[in-house]
Design an enzyme around this catalytic site. Structure first.
Site, PDB file in Angstrom:
ATOM      1  N   MET A   1       5.572   4.588  11.484  1.00 57.26           N
ATOM      2  CA  MET A   1       6.862   4.859  12.069  1.00 57.26           C
ATOM      3  C   MET A   1       7.875   3.947  11.360  1.00 57.26           C
ATOM      4  SD  MET A   1       7.888   4.567  16.098  1.00 57.26           S
ATOM      5  CE  MET A   1       6.462   5.473  16.603  1.00 57.26           C
ATOM      6  N   GLN A  30      -0.154  -0.289   9.709  1.00 54.58           N
ATOM      7  CA  GLN A  30       1.144  -0.955   9.814  1.00 54.58           C
ATOM      8  C   GLN A  30       2.193   0.010  10.342  1.00 54.58           C
ATOM      9  OE1 GLN A  30       2.683  -1.922   5.888  1.00 54.58           O
ATOM     10  NE2 GLN A  30       1.551  -0.226   4.997  1.00 54.58           N
ATOM     11  N   ARG A  31       3.437  -0.477  10.476  1.00 57.27           N
ATOM     12  CA  ARG A  31       4.606   0.336  10.824  1.00 57.27           C
ATOM     13  C   ARG A  31       4.503   0.992  12.201  1.00 57.27           C
ATOM     14  NH1 ARG A  31       6.326   3.282   5.138  1.00 57.27           N
ATOM     15  NH2 ARG A  31       6.611   1.353   3.995  1.00 57.27           N
ATOM     16  N   MET A  32       4.347   0.173  13.201  1.00 55.33           N
ATOM     17  CA  MET A  32       4.244   0.688  14.573  1.00 55.33           C
ATOM     18  C   MET A  32       5.298   0.061  15.477  1.00 55.33           C
ATOM     19  SD  MET A  32       0.114   0.512  14.759  1.00 55.33           S
ATOM     20  CE  MET A  32      -0.118  -0.974  13.809  1.00 55.33           C
ATOM     21  N   PRO A  33       6.537  -0.013  15.120  1.00 56.40           N
ATOM     22  CA  PRO A  33       7.222   0.497  13.928  1.00 56.40           C
ATOM     23  C   PRO A  33       7.531  -0.605  12.922  1.00 56.40           C
ATOM     24  CG  PRO A  33       8.846  -0.014  15.585  1.00 56.40           C
ATOM     25  CD  PRO A  33       7.484  -0.365  16.169  1.00 56.40           C
TER      26      PRO A  33
END
Length: 153
Positions: A1, A30-33
């Site tokens: 995200m 990764q990117r959560m968010p």
């Protein structure tokens, strides 16, 4: 995200996003968010066994992590939840902070910045933040859809 268009897209400084009622993991990387610029209110989410990081940022964002449940991986050394990409601005001026989060299996959240950013919700956008102890049941049906028949996936 990934939230935010690009490092050079300065209009995202006014971005305001809420990430709520999600179940991330196990084994998400990764990117959560990950947030570029702007502000993110990350609330009532379940994070399980991330690889690199759970919540990250670049370009001086503000993040309020509130009443989330973070369960670090047992077998990996990386138990840190946050990540900050070197970019314009002093990372110490960034506002990453945690309120009412629960940390299991050695999960850790590095807070940075002075002061606290607020979501600035209007009356129609306000919602009740529940205690992080209830996040498991709250997010029980969250996550990726499960396919019944492969032909419909």
């Amino acid at each position: 995200m990934l939230l935010g268009h690009a490092d050079g897209y300065f209009r995202d400084k006014n971005m305001r996003v809420t990430v709520v009622y999600n179940h991330f993991g196990p084994n998400c990387n990764q990117r959560m968010p990950r947030i570029r610029y702007g502000y993110a209110h990350v609330v009532n989410n379940l994070y399980r066994e991330w690889s690199k990081y759970a919540i990250g940022g670049s370009m001086n964002p503000s993040v309020k992590s509130e009443a989330n449940l973070f369960i670090a991986p047992k077998s990996r050394n990386n138990k840190e939840i946050t990540w900050r990409k070197d970019s314009i601005g002093n990372k110490e001026s960034w506002k990453f902070y945690s309120v009412g989060d629960i940390f299991e299996n050695g999960a850790s959240f590095v807070e940075t910045g002075a002061g606290r950013a607020k979501p600035n919700y209007n009356g129609e956008q306000t919602f009740t933040v529940v205690n992080a102890k209830t996040v498991r049941s709250l997010t029980r049906s969250s996550g990726a859809l499960k396919c019944i028949k492969r032909s419909r996936c």
